[in-house]
Design a protein around this motif. Structure first.
Motif, PDB file in Angstrom:
ATOM      1  N   ARG A   1      -4.956  25.394  17.232  1.00  0.00           N
ATOM      2  CA  ARG A   1      -5.394  25.249  15.845  1.00  0.00           C
ATOM      3  C   ARG A   1      -4.970  23.890  15.309  1.00  0.00           C
ATOM      4  NH1 ARG A   1      -3.125  31.082  14.292  1.00  0.00           N
ATOM      5  NH2 ARG A   1      -4.805  32.324  15.166  1.00  0.00           N
ATOM      6  N   PRO A   2      -5.597  23.424  14.237  1.00  0.00           N
ATOM      7  CA  PRO A   2      -5.172  22.147  13.645  1.00  0.00           C
ATOM      8  C   PRO A   2      -3.783  22.278  13.018  1.00  0.00           C
ATOM      9  CG  PRO A   2      -6.885  23.161  12.316  1.00  0.00           C
ATOM     10  CD  PRO A   2      -6.769  23.974  13.568  1.00  0.00           C
ATOM     11  N   THR A   3      -3.048  21.184  13.011  1.00  0.00           N
ATOM     12  CA  THR A   3      -1.696  21.214  12.446  1.00  0.00           C
ATOM     13  C   THR A   3      -1.771  21.304  10.926  1.00  0.00           C
ATOM     14  OG1 THR A   3      -1.593  18.818  12.371  1.00  0.00           O
ATOM     15  CG2 THR A   3      -0.718  19.869  14.334  1.00  0.00           C
ATOM     16  N   PRO A   4      -0.811  21.940  10.298  1.00  0.00           N
ATOM     17  CA  PRO A   4      -0.792  22.022   8.834  1.00  0.00           C
ATOM     18  C   PRO A   4      -0.459  20.652   8.236  1.00  0.00           C
ATOM     19  CG  PRO A   4       1.202  22.990   9.748  1.00  0.00           C
ATOM     20  CD  PRO A   4       0.316  22.657  10.907  1.00  0.00           C
ATOM     21  N   PRO A   5      -0.785  20.439   6.966  1.00  0.00           N
ATOM     22  CA  PRO A   5      -0.445  19.159   6.339  1.00  0.00           C
ATOM     23  C   PRO A   5       1.070  18.998   6.228  1.00  0.00           C
ATOM     24  CG  PRO A   5      -1.309  20.676   4.710  1.00  0.00           C
ATOM     25  CD  PRO A   5      -1.482  21.328   6.050  1.00  0.00           C
ATOM     26  N   ALA A   6       1.507  17.773   6.315  1.00  0.00           N
ATOM     27  CA  ALA A   6       2.936  17.484   6.231  1.00  0.00           C
ATOM     28  C   ALA A   6       3.461  17.817   4.834  1.00  0.00           C
ATOM     29  CB  ALA A   6       3.187  16.014   6.542  1.00  0.00           C
ATOM     30  N   PRO A   7       4.733  18.185   4.721  1.00  0.00           N
ATOM     31  CA  PRO A   7       5.297  18.485   3.395  1.00  0.00           C
ATOM     32  C   PRO A   7       5.210  17.266   2.486  1.00  0.00           C
ATOM     33  CG  PRO A   7       6.860  19.040   5.145  1.00  0.00           C
ATOM     34  CD  PRO A   7       5.702  18.358   5.787  1.00  0.00           C
ATOM     35  N   GLY A   8       4.772  17.491   1.269  1.00  0.00           N
ATOM     36  CA  GLY A   8       4.661  16.402   0.294  1.00  0.00           C
ATOM     37  C   GLY A   8       3.343  15.666   0.336  1.00  0.00           C
ATOM     38  N   ALA A   9       2.450  16.043   1.235  1.00  0.00           N
ATOM     39  CA  ALA A   9       1.179  15.322   1.366  1.00  0.00           C
ATOM     40  C   ALA A   9       0.274  15.557   0.165  1.00  0.00           C
ATOM     41  CB  ALA A   9       0.470  15.744   2.650  1.00  0.00           C
ATOM     42  N   HIS A  10       0.374  16.709  -0.474  1.00  0.00           N
ATOM     43  CA  HIS A  10      -0.529  17.037  -1.579  1.00  0.00           C
ATOM     44  C   HIS A  10       0.212  17.286  -2.888  1.00  0.00           C
ATOM     45  CE1 HIS A  10      -3.752  17.256   1.309  1.00  0.00           C
ATOM     46  NE2 HIS A  10      -3.045  18.091   2.039  1.00  0.00           N
ATOM     47  N   ASP A  11       1.370  16.677  -3.062  1.00  0.00           N
ATOM     48  CA  ASP A  11       2.161  16.917  -4.270  1.00  0.00           C
ATOM     49  C   ASP A  11       1.445  16.455  -5.534  1.00  0.00           C
ATOM     50  OD1 ASP A  11       4.092  18.021  -2.719  1.00  0.00           O
ATOM     51  OD2 ASP A  11       5.508  16.368  -2.896  1.00  0.00           O
ATOM     52  N   TRP A  12       0.874  15.250  -5.522  1.00  0.00           N
ATOM     53  CA  TRP A  12       0.215  14.727  -6.713  1.00  0.00           C
ATOM     54  C   TRP A  12      -1.023  15.529  -7.053  1.00  0.00           C
ATOM     55  CZ3 TRP A  12       2.865  12.417 -10.021  1.00  0.00           C
ATOM     56  CH2 TRP A  12       3.908  11.567  -9.658  1.00  0.00           C
ATOM     57  N   GLN A  13      -1.717  16.015  -6.040  1.00  0.00           N
ATOM     58  CA  GLN A  13      -2.873  16.866  -6.294  1.00  0.00           C
ATOM     59  C   GLN A  13      -2.441  18.148  -6.999  1.00  0.00           C
ATOM     60  OE1 GLN A  13      -5.130  17.929  -2.838  1.00  0.00           O
ATOM     61  NE2 GLN A  13      -6.528  19.221  -3.975  1.00  0.00           N
ATOM     62  N   ALA A  14      -1.331  18.717  -6.588  1.00  0.00           N
ATOM     63  CA  ALA A  14      -0.822  19.935  -7.224  1.00  0.00           C
ATOM     64  C   ALA A  14      -0.426  19.660  -8.677  1.00  0.00           C
ATOM     65  CB  ALA A  14       0.358  20.482  -6.446  1.00  0.00           C
ATOM     66  N   VAL A  15       0.182  18.501  -8.929  1.00  0.00           N
ATOM     67  CA  VAL A  15       0.566  18.145 -10.302  1.00  0.00           C
ATOM     68  C   VAL A  15      -0.677  18.020 -11.174  1.00  0.00           C
ATOM     69  CG1 VAL A  15       1.566  16.303 -11.714  1.00  0.00           C
ATOM     70  CG2 VAL A  15       2.732  17.064  -9.657  1.00  0.00           C
ATOM     71  N   ARG A  16      -1.722  17.370 -10.660  1.00  0.00           N
ATOM     72  CA  ARG A  16      -2.963  17.231 -11.418  1.00  0.00           C
ATOM     73  C   ARG A  16      -3.599  18.586 -11.708  1.00  0.00           C
ATOM     74  NH1 ARG A  16      -4.204  13.635  -7.359  1.00  0.00           N
ATOM     75  NH2 ARG A  16      -3.297  11.623  -7.795  1.00  0.00           N
ATOM     76  N   GLU A  17      -3.580  19.487 -10.725  1.00  0.00           N
ATOM     77  CA  GLU A  17      -4.170  20.806 -10.924  1.00  0.00           C
ATOM     78  C   GLU A  17      -3.410  21.602 -11.986  1.00  0.00           C
ATOM     79  OE1 GLU A  17      -4.436  22.662  -7.121  1.00  0.00           O
ATOM     80  OE2 GLU A  17      -5.977  21.281  -6.414  1.00  0.00           O
TER      81      GLU A  17
ATOM     82  N   TYR B   1       8.073  22.975   9.052  1.00  0.00           N
ATOM     83  CA  TYR B   1       6.849  22.237   9.376  1.00  0.00           C
ATOM     84  C   TYR B   1       6.739  22.013  10.883  1.00  0.00           C
ATOM     85  CZ  TYR B   1       3.632  18.388  10.031  1.00  0.00           C
ATOM     86  OH  TYR B   1       2.611  17.597  10.487  1.00  0.00           O
ATOM     87  N   LEU B   2       7.826  21.607  11.522  1.00  0.00           N
ATOM     88  CA  LEU B   2       7.791  21.361  12.965  1.00  0.00           C
ATOM     89  C   LEU B   2       7.495  22.651  13.732  1.00  0.00           C
ATOM     90  CD1 LEU B   2      10.750  18.858  13.329  1.00  0.00           C
ATOM     91  CD2 LEU B   2       8.302  18.372  13.478  1.00  0.00           C
ATOM     92  N   LEU B   3       8.061  23.756  13.283  1.00  0.00           N
ATOM     93  CA  LEU B   3       7.787  25.039  13.926  1.00  0.00           C
ATOM     94  C   LEU B   3       6.313  25.429  13.752  1.00  0.00           C
ATOM     95  CD1 LEU B   3       8.901  27.513  15.425  1.00  0.00           C
ATOM     96  CD2 LEU B   3       9.430  28.494  13.188  1.00  0.00           C
ATOM     97  N   ASP B   4       5.781  25.243  12.552  1.00  0.00           N
ATOM     98  CA  ASP B   4       4.373  25.557  12.311  1.00  0.00           C
ATOM     99  C   ASP B   4       3.448  24.652  13.128  1.00  0.00           C
ATOM    100  OD1 ASP B   4       5.127  27.522  10.543  1.00  0.00           O
ATOM    101  OD2 ASP B   4       4.787  26.300   8.751  1.00  0.00           O
ATOM    102  N   ALA B   5       3.812  23.372  13.240  1.00  0.00           N
ATOM    103  CA  ALA B   5       3.007  22.451  14.041  1.00  0.00           C
ATOM    104  C   ALA B   5       3.042  22.832  15.516  1.00  0.00           C
ATOM    105  CB  ALA B   5       3.509  21.014  13.863  1.00  0.00           C
ATOM    106  N   TYR B   6       4.193  23.257  16.000  1.00  0.00           N
ATOM    107  CA  TYR B   6       4.319  23.700  17.393  1.00  0.00           C
ATOM    108  C   TYR B   6       3.465  24.939  17.645  1.00  0.00           C
ATOM    109  CZ  TYR B   6       6.350  25.708  21.597  1.00  0.00           C
ATOM    110  OH  TYR B   6       6.512  26.256  22.840  1.00  0.00           O
ATOM    111  N   ARG B   7       3.546  25.907  16.737  1.00  0.00           N
ATOM    112  CA  ARG B   7       2.752  27.134  16.890  1.00  0.00           C
ATOM    113  C   ARG B   7       1.258  26.834  16.835  1.00  0.00           C
ATOM    114  NH1 ARG B   7       6.202  31.087  12.913  1.00  0.00           N
ATOM    115  NH2 ARG B   7       7.906  31.501  14.353  1.00  0.00           N
ATOM    116  N   ALA B   8       0.852  25.926  15.952  1.00  0.00           N
ATOM    117  CA  ALA B   8      -0.558  25.567  15.857  1.00  0.00           C
ATOM    118  C   ALA B   8      -1.029  24.913  17.151  1.00  0.00           C
ATOM    119  CB  ALA B   8      -0.782  24.628  14.671  1.00  0.00           C
ATOM    120  N   ALA B   9      -0.190  24.058  17.742  1.00  0.00           N
ATOM    121  CA  ALA B   9      -0.560  23.410  19.001  1.00  0.00           C
ATOM    122  C   ALA B   9      -0.661  24.431  20.132  1.00  0.00           C
ATOM    123  CB  ALA B   9       0.465  22.331  19.351  1.00  0.00           C
TER     124      ALA B   9
END
Length: 81
Positions: free
Chosen positions: A19-35, A7-15
């Protein structure tokens, strides 16, 4: 490489690329479970099965001594030791 390091490497590359930074790990876990749950319900409806209560019905059937499969199988008694 751990998830945090990636995640830190991807955020560095995006900066670096503006580009906008990617979402942090675990930010959308519950959404994935619901889907996944909704997809399972959808597949049940398409297959002609009830969309809700399948897990509870299966657990109740197992608690009564039933089987997971719907077929009946003749059971032979166990030999005595």
């Amino acid at each position: 490489m751990s998830v945090t390091q990636q995640y830190l490497l991807d955020a560095y590359r995006a900066a670096q690329h503006g580009r906008p930074t990617p979402p942090a790990p675990g930010a959308h876990d519950w959404q994935a479970v619901r889907e996944v749950r909704d997809y399972g319900r959808f597949r049940a409806v398409v297959a002609g099965r009830p969309a809700r209560g399948r897990v509870r019905a299966t657990l109740a059937r197992l608690a009564r001594g039933g089987r997971l499969s719907g077929g009946s199988v003749a059971r032979t008694p166990r030999p005595l030791p």
